[in-house]
Design an enzyme around this catalytic site. Structure first.
Site, short mmCIF file in Angstrom:
data_model
loop_
_atom_site.label_atom_id
_atom_site.label_comp_id
_atom_site.label_asym_id
_atom_site.label_seq_id
_atom_site.Cartn_x
_atom_site.Cartn_y
_atom_site.Cartn_z
N CYS A 114 33.37 6.33 49.48
CA CYS A 114 34.19 5.52 50.41
C CYS A 114 34.24 6.14 51.90
CB CYS A 114 35.67 5.22 49.90
SG CYS A 114 35.62 4.30 48.49
N HIS A 254 40.18 3.37 55.96
CA HIS A 254 39.26 2.84 54.83
C HIS A 254 40.44 1.93 54.18
CE1 HIS A 254 37.50 2.56 51.27
NE2 HIS A 254 38.13 3.44 50.61
N ASN A 284 38.88 -3.26 47.86
CA ASN A 284 38.29 -1.80 48.46
C ASN A 284 36.63 -1.79 48.17
OD1 ASN A 284 37.00 0.80 48.82
ND2 ASN A 284 38.58 1.85 47.18
O1 UT7 Z 1 38.74 4.97 47.82
C1 UT7 Z 1 39.73 5.45 47.07
C2 UT7 Z 1 39.89 4.65 45.48
N1 UT7 Z 1 40.86 5.01 44.88
C3 UT7 Z 1 42.17 4.42 45.28
O2 UT7 Z 1 42.31 3.89 46.30
C4 UT7 Z 1 43.27 4.69 44.33
C5 UT7 Z 1 44.38 5.13 44.73
N2 UT7 Z 1 45.43 4.97 43.96
C6 UT7 Z 1 46.24 3.69 43.86
O3 UT7 Z 1 45.80 2.76 44.58
C7 UT7 Z 1 47.40 3.63 42.81
O4 UT7 Z 1 47.55 4.82 42.12
C8 UT7 Z 1 46.79 2.56 41.90
C9 UT7 Z 1 47.20 1.09 42.21
C10 UT7 Z 1 45.63 2.66 41.07
C11 UT7 Z 1 47.87 2.76 40.65
O5 UT7 Z 1 49.50 2.54 41.33
P1 UT7 Z 1 50.50 3.45 40.62
O6 UT7 Z 1 51.62 2.96 41.38
O7 UT7 Z 1 50.15 4.73 40.90
O8 UT7 Z 1 50.53 3.13 39.22
P2 UT7 Z 1 50.43 3.90 38.08
O9 UT7 Z 1 48.99 4.24 37.54
O10 UT7 Z 1 51.58 4.73 37.93
O11 UT7 Z 1 50.66 2.89 36.70
C12 UT7 Z 1 51.82 2.26 36.60
C13 UT7 Z 1 51.69 1.36 35.46
C14 UT7 Z 1 51.10 1.91 33.87
O12 UT7 Z 1 51.74 1.45 32.82
P3 UT7 Z 1 52.78 2.46 32.29
O13 UT7 Z 1 52.07 3.80 31.84
O14 UT7 Z 1 53.94 2.81 33.24
O15 UT7 Z 1 53.25 1.64 31.15
C15 UT7 Z 1 49.75 1.34 34.05
O16 UT7 Z 1 48.99 1.21 32.82
O17 UT7 Z 1 50.89 0.25 35.67
C16 UT7 Z 1 49.92 -0.07 34.52
N3 UT7 Z 1 48.74 -0.55 35.13
C17 UT7 Z 1 48.61 -1.95 35.44
N4 UT7 Z 1 49.40 -2.89 35.14
C18 UT7 Z 1 48.86 -4.25 35.55
C19 UT7 Z 1 47.74 -0.02 35.88
N5 UT7 Z 1 46.72 -0.80 36.13
C20 UT7 Z 1 47.36 -2.02 36.08
C21 UT7 Z 1 47.12 -3.63 36.29
N6 UT7 Z 1 47.98 -4.57 36.11
N7 UT7 Z 1 45.81 -3.80 37.03
#
Ligand code: UT7
Length: 327
Positions: A114, A254, A284
């Site tokens: 990225c 980005h 993204n």
């Molecule tokens: O260029 C760099 C590329 N990468 C990025 O930019 C990613 C950077 N990170 C992020 O953007 C965030 O960490 C995410 C958007 C990926 C996730 O957000 P978060 O607030 O950190 O959520 P989390 O990983 O703590 O997940 C919270 C919950 C989990 O469930 P439990 O374990 O709390 O029951 C996940 O399983 O949300 C769940 N979850 C979803 N639920 C619905 C994860 N993905 C999804 C989804 N839909 N697509």
């Protein structure tokens, strides 16, 4: 004789196929509400079957050349950032070169995921400063959808396909000339920290599995790393130019996640009104995201002649960087 680069045109392209969050909710256990709240993404564009990274790059490049008023014959170098090349070799940049009808010059790819566009911009700018190249086409183009595990809701909702491009032209003089004439690429700043491999990678490749693998990500770790380091490199770019956040007209970060962008802007003390945000429209798109956002803001009249623009990125590696320019 000293030279600097001027960005004389931008262009971008999104493939036709539009996929909404509701469309994704039909294939993985997710909701529009979750995706919008956690990422700000509302939709993404995906390349059609048979539509390749070089095809997206070609559309964006043509639009940038048209905006710059630059004939293809004048291009001395194509530097193309991609993580999703058409083929393992040759460079997608050479496919773009042929597709543009360019019969001279050099063409090569840059791989910094990225952060690829900022890396590519730095390579082209450095060649221009050295007097090796007069006109360069810098492209970020991705078909990231081809690297996704469409059963993994934690990653497949985050990415999309697209391309963006800048035309760079050599101008005489160094930083003082940019200050006086009010136009040009002031600086680029690049970083990498290979120890961070495990938080974002594709679990395959030519040498390891002879496959592409799919995206593996520790989202929270990437999030924290991105905010801390993008804010730091943005601050460094300003400090080294003897400028402050109040001099900035636009931050073009980005486009990975609205929450990352908001947190970074806050650390840089930049109000929301100065941030170009397009992630809702195309998710993204990796190396394509900065020129996609930049081009949107140029074409809708937000970025105007003389504006000071800070670009910044974060990608797998981890890699990160920033660039400061006067449009
Ligand atoms: O260029 C760099 C590329 N990468 C990025 O930019 C990613 C950077 N990170 C992020 O953007 C965030 O960490 C995410 C958007 C990926 C996730 O957000 P978060 O607030 O950190 O959520 P989390 O990983 O703590 O997940 C919270 C919950 C989990 O469930 P439990 O374990 O709390 O029951 C996940 O399983 O949300 C769940 N979850 C979803 N639920 C619905 C994860 N993905 C999804 C989804 N839909 N697509």
């Amino acid at each position: 004789m000293s030279f600097h680069s001027e960005v004389i045109g931008s262009g971008s392209y999104l493939p036709d196929r539009l996929v909404t969050n509701d469309d994704l909710a039909k294939i993985v256990d997710t909701t529009d509400e979750w995706i919008v709240e956690r990422t700000g993404i509302r939709q993404r564009h995906l390349a059609a079957d048979g539509e390749l990274t070089s095809d997206l790059a070609l559309q964006a490049a043509r639009r940038a050349l048209e905006a710059a008023g630059t004939p293809v014959q004048e291009i001395d170098a194509i530097v193309l950032a991609t993580t999703t090349p058409d083929e393992t070799f040759p460079a997608t940049a050479t496919k773009l070169q042929a597709a543009l009808g360019m019969t001279r010059g050099i063409a090569f790819d840059v791989q910094a995921v990225c952060s690829g566009f900022i890396y590519a911009l730095a390579m082209a700018d450095n060649m221009i400063r050295l007097g090796q190249v007069r006109t360069a086409l810098v492209v970020g183009a991705e078909t990231f959808s081809r690297l996704l595990d469409w059963t993994d809701r934690t990653t497949c909702v985050l990415f999309g396909d697209g391309a963006g491009a800048f035309v760079l032209r050599a101008a005489e003089g160094g930083p003082d000339t940019i200050r006086r004439q009010g136009r040009g690429l002031i600086s680029t700043h690049l970083y990498a920290d290979g120890r961070q491999h495990d938080i974002l990678y594709a679990n395959g490749g030519v040498s390891s599995t002879r496959t592409t693998g799919t995206v593996q990500m520790a989202g929270k770790e990437v999030f924290k790393f991105a905010v801390a380091n993008m804010a730091a490199v943005g601050g460094q770019a300003l400090a080294e130019a003897g400028l402050t956040e109040s001099d900035i007209d636009w931050l073009v970060p980005h486009q990975a996640n609205k929450r990352i962008i908001d947190a970074t802007a806050k650390k840089l003390r930049l109000p929301e009104e100065k941030v170009v945000l397009t992630v809702a429209k195309h998710a993204n798109t990796s190396a394509a995201s900065i020129p996609l956002a930049f081009d949107a803001a140029v074409r809708d009249g937000r970025i105007k002649a003389g504006h000071l623009v800070l670009l910044e990125s974060m990608g797998a590696g981890m890699t990160w960087g920033a660039s400061l320019l006067r449009w």
